[in-house]
Design an enzyme around this catalytic site. Structure first.
Site, PDB file in Angstrom:
ATOM      1  CB  CYS A 131     -44.767 -23.877   8.166  1.00  0.00           C
ATOM      2  SG  CYS A 131     -43.717 -23.942   9.609  1.00  0.00           S
ATOM      3  CG  HIS A 213     -47.537 -19.245  10.147  1.00  0.00           C
ATOM      4  ND1 HIS A 213     -47.561 -20.528   9.648  1.00  0.00           N
ATOM      5  CD2 HIS A 213     -48.438 -18.538   9.422  1.00  0.00           C
ATOM      6  CE1 HIS A 213     -48.452 -20.599   8.682  1.00  0.00           C
ATOM      7  NE2 HIS A 213     -48.992 -19.404   8.524  1.00  0.00           N
TER       8      HIS A 213
END
EC number: 3.4.19.12
Length: 471
Positions: A131, A213
């Site tokens: 990510c 995230h």
């Protein structure tokens, strides 16, 4: 979703690698040899990275993009000069009700038109732990190439993935050896051990309840887009006013987003901006200041020389002409030029210090990266083995254990003391019933003999002192 196997994954891997022929069991490594992985496990071997602007800046350099840096944003209201995009990182303990509300809020702005999606670089995160790289690429590959030099690796990736679906773009990222090796070269040793212990099917960015995230915010064609690799579609937050900058729109979106999140769940976050390398602007400004310094200094010397010749009686002397239109000799005296030259010297010194500070920051980024990625296990094991061989390890352990035992013993004693104090305080409120048996016997004997109860030694001394004063 596993990137290994499948026709689309193999096609994306070949395209992203630039049609480079690699053996199925080949070992991929960085230039320093610090990171190696079998080709068969390329997509499954990505490691977890920390959220650090220095790490991200060095990672961009390893990607081949040298004119960019990443800065942490502490104040949303503070203006940021020429950002390419923002990366929003949040630590999120997932709850179904709060998750549902955020999804309902963002579902209305999903861009589902395939032609619109293919016109931008939007990749789904199909490779665990990738990510951080996804967030950087979502910003860089949506920038104007005239303003940003991507380098060979990223330029090839952008060209060959044009027109691919978001899933295949994610597979292309995961199967690009240069990106995987650069990514893993900045991971801590603990991340590798965690990956070996949990297996490649678990991602801290996707599959765990408590997750870090990354989400990217980028201006594309006059619209603010939010690119989240865990969402099925990109999100369009709309445009901004003609009198505004796109960062003003971003601030409003972030303020609303943080209000929703903090109202429903525990969220910890940080915000980073992808900006041009500050050293480039400082170097350009220094070059301009030094050019102006040379012009002013030369004009001042000519003016002083002309004044000296005029004072010596040479009537043919003329005031000097300047080499550029920056200064007009008739508009400035020697004192004005000296003051201007002093200001230029000050500006040059300030910018030289800024350039030195930026270079020192880059150096510290490398030092921190070396400390972060170094494996200290061998040193610690060797050090403990030497202490054990010298017979001092047990003594050191016992010395460090004794204070904890003392603290626990003192805590127990304090608890006992508090309990006894509470009991005595409660007993004093019961009046005569709290008297001890010995005191009750003394009072009864005194009453039987017709005497008043005996005074305490303190009271007896006090009475003697009063008698002495009367005498």
């Amino acid at each position: 979703m596993n990137a290994a196997g499948g026709g689309s994954g193999a096609q994306a891997a070949g395209v992203a690698a630039g049609n480079i022929s690699l053996s199925h069991n080949a070992l991929l490594s960085t230039a320093s040899g610090a990171t190696t992985m079998p080709m068969a496990q390329l997509a499954d071997g990505w490691l977890e990275l920390e959220s650090d602007p220095g790490l991200f800046t060095l990672l961009l350099k390893d990607f081949g993009c040298h004119d960019v840096q990443v800065e942490e944003v502490y104040d949303l209201q503070k203006p940021i000069e020429s950002p390419y995009g923002f990366i929003f990182l949040f630590r999120w303990i997932e709850e179904r009700r709060a998750r549902r509300k955020i999804v309902e809020t963002t579902a209305e702005i999903f861009v589902k038109d395939e032609e619109a999606i293919s016109s931008i670089f939007f990749a789904q995160q199909v490779v665990p732990n990738s990510c951080a790289t996804h967030a950087l690429l979502s910003v860089l590959l949506n920038c104007n190439e005239n303003n940003l030099q991507l380098g060979d690796t990223l330029s090839r990736l952008k060209t060959h993935t044009k027109g691919m679906s978001p899933e295949n773009k994610g597979l292309a990222i995961g199967n690009t050896p240069e990106l995987a090796c650069a990514h893993n070269s900045h991971a801590m040793p603990q991340a590798r051990r965690r990956l070996e212990r949990t297996g490649a099917g678990v991602s801290s960015c996707r599959f765990t309840g408590e997750a870090f995230h990354f989400v990217s915010f980028v201006p594309i064609n006059g619209q603010l887009f939010e690119l989240d690799g865990l969402k099925p579609y990109p999100m369009n937050h709309g445009g901004w006013e003609d009198s505004e900058d796109w960062t003003d729109k971003f601030r409003r979106v972030m303020a609303e987003r943080l209000g929703i999140a903090t109202g429903e769940q525990d969220i910890r976050f940080n915000l980073m901006a992808v900006v041009p390398d500050r050293r480039i602007a400082i170097t350009h400004k220094l070059k301009m200041l030094r050019t102006n310094q040379a012009i002013v200094s030369g004009t001042l010397q000519k003016l002083l020389k002309a004044d000296e010749q005029g004072e010596s009686g040479n009537g043919d002397s003329q005031r000097p002409d300047t080499p550029t239109t920056l200064l007009e000799p008739s508009a400035f005296t020697a004192r004005d030029l000296q003051s201007l030259l002093k200001n230029l010297d000050t500006e040059i010194a300030i910018n030289e210090q800024h350039l030195t500070d930026e270079n020192d920051r880059r150096h510290m980024f490398k030092v921190d990266a070396s400390r972060r990625t170094h494996n200290y296990d061998k040193f610690i094991c060797t050090f403990l083995s030497m202490l054990a061989h010298q017979g001092v390890l047990g003594e050191l352990v016992s010395q460090h254990l004794l204070p904890s035992k003392k603290v626990s013993g003192q805590g127990a004693a304090n608890r006992i003391s508090k309990q006894s104090n509470t009991a005595s305080a409660g007993g004093s409120t019961t009046g005569a019933s709290a008297s001890t048996p010995k005191t009750q016997q003394q009072q009864a004997a005194a009453a039987k003999n017709g005497k008043s109860p005996s005074k305490t030694p303190g009271r007896r001394r006090k009475g003697r002192n009063k008698c002495r004063k009367r005498k």
